[in-house]
Design an enzyme around this catalytic site. Structure first.
Site, PDB file in Angstrom:
ATOM      1  N   GLY A 101       0.759  -1.161  -0.003  1.00  0.00           N
ATOM      2  CA  GLY A 101       0.280  -0.075   0.161  1.00  0.00           C
ATOM      3  C   GLY A 101       0.984   1.287   0.005  1.00  0.00           C
ATOM      4  N   GLN A 102       0.437   2.422   0.525  1.00  0.00           N
ATOM      5  CA  GLN A 102       1.022   3.613   0.539  1.00  0.00           C
ATOM      6  C   GLN A 102       1.951   3.566   1.731  1.00  0.00           C
ATOM      7  OE1 GLN A 102       1.132   5.304  -2.321  1.00  0.00           O
ATOM      8  NE2 GLN A 102      -0.037   3.708  -2.946  1.00  0.00           N
TER       9      GLN A 102
END
Ligand code: GDP
Length: 184
Positions: A75-76
């Protein structure tokens, strides 16, 4: 015929009497890479006694004096966001790659590169597993080395082994490499 190779970290540890005291191993990789399967395989358990860390997908277990800590990356989230949960010095890193998932290999590389840049992991030896090697059409070791730019790694020892955490093939060779690095 499918052969499942049985082994545990405890058995492998018997050959290593010069191991540094209470080593900490981090097992990282994207979600679904096979980290939990690897942990279960190494510890011969379903890990009912693992301690979940609130807020992150993480597990921690002691095995034969070695602490194994597992985190999901992806993800981020940058790796530094995890460090607020983690205060110990890291002695070795196992990076689990899903070799059957070419579609996520760039994401996998991104998180690997950010690990290599992290100052808390400076000089820490890295073992990468090309996991799920039992599946057809997997990325081979040379392809993973290329995708993860492993030949550009400087200032730390690294190695890559193809393995199947599910069936046990190849896991032992990687663990032996790590135990050598943890020996004084
Ligand atoms: P984690 O999110 O990294 O902890 O991944 P898991 O250990 O939960 O594994 C994700 C999925 O991949 C599960 O369905 C596992 O059974 C499967 N898996 C893990 N390792 C292997 C492997 O070596 N071979 C195959 N075929 N499947 C695997």
């Amino acid at each position: 015929i499918i052969i499942y190779i049985k082994m545990s970290l405890i058995e492998l540890l018997k050959g290593y009497n010069k191991l540094k005291p209470e080593p900490n191993i981090l097992i990282l990789g994207l979600d679904n890479a096979g980290k939990t399967t690897l942990l279960n395989y190494l510890t011969h358990e379903d890990n009912k006694n693992t301690k979940p860390t609130p807020g992150v997908n993480a597990k921690s277990i002691q095995c034969g004096g070695i602490k194994l800590n597992v985190y999901d990356l992806g993800g981020q989230k940058a790796i530094r966001e995890y460090w607020k949960y983690y205060y110990e010095k890291v002695d070795a890193l196992i990076y689990v790659v899903d070799a059957s998932d070419e579609g996520r290999i760039d994401e996998c590389n991104d998180s690997f590169q950010s690990l290599l840049k992290d100052e808390k992991l400076d000089k820490v030896p890295v073992l990468a597993y090309g996991n799920k090697a039992d599946l057809p059409n997997c990325l081979g070791p040379d392809e993973i080395i290329e995708k993860l730019k492993m030949n550009d790694i400087t200032g730390r020892d690294w190695s890559l082994y193809a393995c199947s955490a599910l069936k046990g093939t190849g896991v032992k060779d990687g663990i032996k490499w790590i135990l050598e690095k943890l020996s004084q």
